[in-house]
Structures are given as C-alpha cells and as structure tokens.
Design a protein around this motif. Sequence first.
Motif, PDB file in Angstrom:
ATOM      1  N   GLU A  17       0.828  -1.211   0.000  1.00  0.00           N
ATOM      2  CA  GLU A  17       0.000   0.000   0.000  1.00  0.00           C
ATOM      3  C   GLU A  17       0.862   1.261   0.000  1.00  0.00           C
ATOM      4  O   GLU A  17       0.547   2.241  -0.670  1.00  0.00           O
ATOM      5  CB  GLU A  17      -0.935   0.021   1.223  1.00  0.00           C
ATOM      6  CG  GLU A  17      -1.928  -1.101   1.264  1.00  0.00           C
ATOM      7  CD  GLU A  17      -1.415  -2.393   1.907  1.00  0.00           C
ATOM      8  OE1 GLU A  17      -2.228  -3.312   2.068  1.00  0.00           O
ATOM      9  OE2 GLU A  17      -0.210  -2.498   2.230  1.00  0.00           O
ATOM     10  N   THR A  18       1.951   1.223   0.740  1.00  0.00           N
ATOM     11  CA  THR A  18       2.864   2.364   0.794  1.00  0.00           C
ATOM     12  C   THR A  18       3.522   2.585  -0.562  1.00  0.00           C
ATOM     13  O   THR A  18       3.632   3.722  -1.034  1.00  0.00           O
ATOM     14  CB  THR A  18       3.932   2.147   1.888  1.00  0.00           C
ATOM     15  OG1 THR A  18       3.268   1.884   3.126  1.00  0.00           O
ATOM     16  CG2 THR A  18       4.828   3.356   2.025  1.00  0.00           C
ATOM     17  N   GLU A  20       2.312   1.806  -3.478  1.00  0.00           N
ATOM     18  CA  GLU A  20       1.294   2.366  -4.379  1.00  0.00           C
ATOM     19  C   GLU A  20       1.098   3.857  -4.121  1.00  0.00           C
ATOM     20  O   GLU A  20       1.002   4.651  -5.061  1.00  0.00           O
ATOM     21  CB  GLU A  20      -0.038   1.624  -4.204  1.00  0.00           C
ATOM     22  CG  GLU A  20      -0.039   0.232  -4.761  1.00  0.00           C
ATOM     23  CD  GLU A  20       0.044   0.208  -6.278  1.00  0.00           C
ATOM     24  OE1 GLU A  20      -0.470   1.127  -6.936  1.00  0.00           O
ATOM     25  OE2 GLU A  20       0.642  -0.755  -6.802  1.00  0.00           O
ATOM     26  N   GLU A  21       1.027   4.229  -2.855  1.00  0.00           N
ATOM     27  CA  GLU A  21       0.822   5.641  -2.515  1.00  0.00           C
ATOM     28  C   GLU A  21       2.012   6.492  -2.962  1.00  0.00           C
ATOM     29  O   GLU A  21       1.840   7.582  -3.516  1.00  0.00           O
ATOM     30  CB  GLU A  21       0.583   5.796  -1.010  1.00  0.00           C
ATOM     31  CG  GLU A  21       0.106   7.162  -0.625  1.00  0.00           C
ATOM     32  CD  GLU A  21      -0.386   7.254   0.804  1.00  0.00           C
ATOM     33  OE1 GLU A  21      -0.519   8.402   1.290  1.00  0.00           O
ATOM     34  OE2 GLU A  21      -0.627   6.211   1.437  1.00  0.00           O
ATOM     35  N   ALA A  24       2.192   7.200  -6.728  1.00  0.00           N
ATOM     36  CA  ALA A  24       1.221   8.179  -7.219  1.00  0.00           C
ATOM     37  C   ALA A  24       1.696   9.622  -7.064  1.00  0.00           C
ATOM     38  O   ALA A  24       1.072  10.544  -7.588  1.00  0.00           O
ATOM     39  CB  ALA A  24      -0.110   7.988  -6.492  1.00  0.00           C
ATOM     40  N   VAL A  63       4.043  10.213   3.858  1.00  0.00           N
ATOM     41  CA  VAL A  63       3.159   9.064   3.661  1.00  0.00           C
ATOM     42  C   VAL A  63       3.103   8.333   5.007  1.00  0.00           C
ATOM     43  O   VAL A  63       4.149   8.051   5.604  1.00  0.00           O
ATOM     44  CB  VAL A  63       3.685   8.151   2.532  1.00  0.00           C
ATOM     45  CG1 VAL A  63       2.919   6.849   2.477  1.00  0.00           C
ATOM     46  CG2 VAL A  63       3.615   8.890   1.195  1.00  0.00           C
TER      47      VAL A  63
END
Length: 93
Positions: A17-18, A20-21, A24, A63
């Motif tokens: 998830e990190t 992916e963030e 972006a 993040v």
Amino acid sequence: MITAFVLIKTDASRIPETAEEISAIEGISEVYSVTGEWDLIAVARVSRHEELADVIADRLSKVPAVVHTTTHIAFRAYSQHDLDAAFSLGFEQ
C-alpha cells in the motif's frame, strides 16, 4: 533532469500500500520493493533541484507508513541499455 534514489523503511505490514501511494506522487517515476535493510526504493526525477524538497521531504516522507528515508542524488547515469539504443538508431536488428 535530476534523479534521486530514495531508500525507504516502512511499516512492514503496509509495504504494498505504501509503494502504491508513493508511486502516485508526481515526480516519482518508479518504486521497487527490495530485499535487505530497506523495504522500498523510489526513483525521483525532477527538472529542478528545489523540486526534490517538495517531492521527498514534503510528500514522500509524510506518507503515513514511511518510517525513515535516505536520499542519494545521482551525478551521472551509466547504462549499457541506453548506450546500445543510442548506437543502434536507424539500424534494424
């Protein structure tokens, strides 16, 4: 173009998830999950040195699952892939 490699330690339960963030974020061209001391390596590419502060310090480092970062700024790129492509321009293989 200024290229920086950002070594990232994250909350181990949130690595995908990190990544992916982080991917972006404008200015981040690639994010790799890796073995060893670090969890992720992000590649930042910006046109001006000052933009690194925005991309890395103001965005990537904030993040939520990012625990620690270390940044290495590239001086020069050496790539056999790039050299082969340049010398083969106009030639069919």
